[in-house]
Scaffold this motif. Structure first.
Motif, mmCIF file in Angstrom:
data_model
loop_
_atom_site.group_PDB
_atom_site.id
_atom_site.type_symbol
_atom_site.label_atom_id
_atom_site.label_comp_id
_atom_site.label_asym_id
_atom_site.label_seq_id
_atom_site.Cartn_x
_atom_site.Cartn_y
_atom_site.Cartn_z
ATOM 1 N N GLU A 80 -10.163 0.538 -6.020
ATOM 2 C CA GLU A 80 -9.570 -0.733 -6.456
ATOM 3 C C GLU A 80 -8.165 -0.526 -6.993
ATOM 4 O O GLU A 80 -7.252 -1.300 -6.718
ATOM 5 N N ARG A 81 -8.037 0.589 -7.783
ATOM 6 C CA ARG A 81 -6.713 0.865 -8.352
ATOM 7 C C ARG A 81 -5.710 1.165 -7.230
ATOM 8 O O ARG A 81 -4.586 0.696 -7.252
ATOM 9 N N GLN A 82 -6.199 1.938 -6.248
ATOM 10 C CA GLN A 82 -5.312 2.262 -5.126
ATOM 11 C C GLN A 82 -4.909 1.000 -4.371
ATOM 12 O O GLN A 82 -3.760 0.850 -3.963
ATOM 13 N N GLU A 83 -5.881 0.094 -4.234
ATOM 14 C CA GLU A 83 -5.571 -1.163 -3.540
ATOM 15 C C GLU A 83 -4.530 -1.972 -4.301
ATOM 16 O O GLU A 83 -3.615 -2.531 -3.718
ATOM 17 N N GLU A 84 -4.716 -1.973 -5.650
ATOM 18 C CA GLU A 84 -3.747 -2.693 -6.480
ATOM 19 C C GLU A 84 -2.360 -2.083 -6.338
ATOM 20 O O GLU A 84 -1.367 -2.782 -6.209
ATOM 21 N N GLU A 85 -2.341 -0.733 -6.400
ATOM 22 C CA GLU A 85 -1.051 -0.050 -6.279
ATOM 23 C C GLU A 85 -0.406 -0.334 -4.933
ATOM 24 O O GLU A 85 0.791 -0.563 -4.835
ATOM 25 N N LEU A 86 -1.245 -0.347 -3.888
ATOM 26 C CA LEU A 86 -0.765 -0.617 -2.538
ATOM 27 C C LEU A 86 -0.194 -2.032 -2.448
ATOM 28 O O LEU A 86 0.862 -2.256 -1.857
ATOM 29 N N ALA A 87 -0.928 -2.966 -3.079
ATOM 30 C CA ALA A 87 -0.472 -4.359 -3.062
ATOM 31 C C ALA A 87 0.871 -4.471 -3.779
ATOM 32 O O ALA A 87 1.781 -5.163 -3.313
ATOM 33 N N ALA A 88 0.966 -3.746 -4.926
ATOM 34 C CA ALA A 88 2.217 -3.780 -5.683
ATOM 35 C C ALA A 88 3.345 -3.168 -4.860
ATOM 36 O O ALA A 88 4.457 -3.692 -4.819
ATOM 37 N N GLU A 89 3.026 -2.036 -4.187
ATOM 38 C CA GLU A 89 4.031 -1.395 -3.344
ATOM 39 C C GLU A 89 4.455 -2.318 -2.207
ATOM 40 O O GLU A 89 5.632 -2.420 -1.886
ATOM 41 N N ALA A 148 4.338 -5.554 -2.205
ATOM 42 C CA ALA A 148 5.155 -6.641 -2.752
ATOM 43 C C ALA A 148 6.583 -6.159 -2.973
ATOM 44 O O ALA A 148 7.546 -6.877 -2.678
ATOM 45 N N GLN A 149 6.683 -4.910 -3.483
ATOM 46 C CA GLN A 149 8.020 -4.338 -3.730
ATOM 47 C C GLN A 149 8.779 -4.167 -2.420
ATOM 48 O O GLN A 149 9.956 -4.498 -2.328
ATOM 49 N N LEU A 150 8.056 -3.665 -1.414
ATOM 50 C CA LEU A 150 8.668 -3.465 -0.092
ATOM 51 C C LEU A 150 9.116 -4.787 0.509
ATOM 52 O O LEU A 150 10.201 -4.891 1.073
ATOM 53 N N GLU A 195 13.332 -8.473 1.879
ATOM 54 C CA GLU A 195 14.003 -9.768 1.760
ATOM 55 C C GLU A 195 15.429 -9.592 1.260
ATOM 56 O O GLU A 195 16.353 -10.250 1.722
ATOM 57 N N GLU A 196 15.585 -8.658 0.290
ATOM 58 C CA GLU A 196 16.929 -8.402 -0.238
ATOM 59 C C GLU A 196 17.834 -7.831 0.847
ATOM 60 O O GLU A 196 18.997 -8.196 0.950
ATOM 61 N N LEU A 197 17.268 -6.922 1.637
ATOM 62 C CA LEU A 197 18.031 -6.338 2.744
ATOM 63 C C LEU A 197 18.419 -7.411 3.757
ATOM 64 O O LEU A 197 19.562 -7.438 4.236
ATOM 65 N N ALA A 198 17.450 -8.287 4.063
ATOM 66 C CA ALA A 198 17.721 -9.370 5.016
ATOM 67 C C ALA A 198 18.832 -10.263 4.484
ATOM 68 O O ALA A 198 19.735 -10.663 5.221
ATOM 69 N N LEU A 199 18.773 -10.539 3.162
ATOM 70 C CA LEU A 199 19.799 -11.382 2.543
ATOM 71 C C LEU A 199 21.160 -10.675 2.611
ATOM 72 O O LEU A 199 22.176 -11.299 2.888
#
Ligand SMILES: [Zn+2]
Length: 266
Positions: free
Chosen positions: A38-47, A49-51, A56-60
Motif C-alpha cells: 500500500e505504501r509503495q502504491e501511495e509512493e507510486l501515485a505521488a511520483e 502526480a509529480q511526473l 504539464e510544466e514542461l508542456a507549458l
C-alpha cells in the motif's frame, strides 16, 4: 484405549504451537506485506502526480517557447496553449495569419470562434449585473490595422508633428501593424455605454471595474494595465481585454504580471 505417551503429547503440543505460530507468522507477514504494497502504491501515485505535474510544466514551457517563436503556428494549432501567443512590437504576428474560424459578435465585429462563448458569457454576466457595455473593436486584419495606424499617424502629422515623432506618438496608442493583438482574433476592446472615450477615465467606469475584477473567470486579462507600459510597450488601456484561457488568466491575475512577464519570465 491407548494412552498417549507423555513424549508424544509434548510433541503434538509443540507441533500445534508451531502450526499456530506459522499461521500467525504468515498473517503478520501478509499484513506487513500489504502495508508495504500500500505504501509503495501511495509512493507510486505521488511520483506519478509529480511526473504529471512536471510534464504539464514542461508542456507549458514548450508552449511558452512557441508563444514567442512561432505565434501563428501556435494559434493555428490545437495544443492546450493555443491562446497564449505573445504578440507585441518585439514579437510580431505573421502578417498572413487569419483565424481559421470567426464568430460574429455583431454585424461589424468578429472574434476567433474558440473564444466567442467565453466572451458572450462575460458580456451576459456583466449585463445581468446591471452594467452596460459593448465590444467596440475585435478582430482586425493586418491590412485594417495598417489603415488604423496610418490614419492615426496622419492625425499627429496634421497637428504639426514630424513623421518620425508622429510615428512614435501613434505607437503609444495603436499597435504597429503586425504587432496588434487584434489580428489574433483573441483581443477585444470593450467600452462602457456610460462613457465611450478611450482614455484613462474609462478605467473608472463601473463596467471596467467589474471587467477588471471578473474577466479572468472567463479566461481574459486586462492586457495593458496601468504602471506596466514600460513592459508591454503600450499605454494603459482599460478597455483592451485579451483571451489567454482560464488557467493562464487565473495565474496571470494572481501573480499581477503581464503576458510578457508570464511568457518570457521577466
Ligand atoms: Zn485593443
Amino acid at each position: 484405549m491407548r494412552r498417549e505417551s507423555k513424549r508424544a503429547k509434548t510433541r503434538r503440543t509443540l507441533l500445534t504451537g508451531a502450526g499456530f505460530g506459522l499461521a500467525a507468522g504468515v498473517l503478520v507477514t501478509f499484513v506487513a506485506a500489504r502495508t508495504v504494497i500500500e505504501r509503495q502504491e501511495e509512493e507510486l501515485a505521488a511520483e506519478n502526480a509529480q511526473l504529471k505535474q512536471a510534464n504539464e510544466e514542461l508542456a507549458l514551457q514548450a508552449v511558452k517557447v512557441d508563444a514567442v517563436t512561432d505565434s501563428a503556428e501556435l494559434l493555428a494549432g490545437d495544443s492546450d496553449g493555443w491562446c497564449l501567443a505573445l504578440v507585441n512590437e518585439g514579437h510580431p504576428l505573421d502578417t498572413e495569419y487569419t483565424p481559421a474560424e470567426l464568430t460574429e459578435i455583431d454585424s461589424e465585429r468578429s472574434v476567433d470562434s474558440r473564444i466567442a462563448e467565453s466572451l458572450q458569457n462575460m458580456l451576459d454576466d456583466g449585463a445581468a449585473s446591471g452594467l452596460s457595455m459593448y465590444v467596440a473593436s475585435a478582430y482586425r486584419s493586418y491590412d485594417k490595422q495598417r489603415d488604423v495606424f496610418n490614419s492615426t499617424m496622419q492625425d499627429w502629422i496634421s497637428r504639426g508633428y514630424t513623421p518620425l515623432n508622429a510615428y512614435d506618438e501613434t505607437k503609444k496608442s495603436v499597435a504597429v501593424p503586425g504587432a496588434s493583438e487584434h489580428a489574433t482574433g483573441l483581443a477585444v476592446d470593450i467600452i462602457s455605454s456610460e462613457y465611450e472615450e478611450l482614455d484613462d477615465r474609462q478605467g473608472d467606469t463601473d463596467e471596467q471595474k467589474w471587467l477588471m475584477e471578473h474577466c479572468w473567470e472567463y479566461g481574459f486579462i486586462l492586457r495593458y494595465p496601468e504602471e506596466k507600459a514600460d513592459i508591454t510597450g503600450i499605454i494603459y488601456e482599460p478597455w483592451h481585454y485579451r483571451y489567454v484561457g482560464e488557467e493562464a488568466a487565473k495565474e496571470i491575475t494572481e501573480q499581477g504580471v503581464t503576458l510578457e512577464e508570464y511568457i518570457l519570465g521577466q
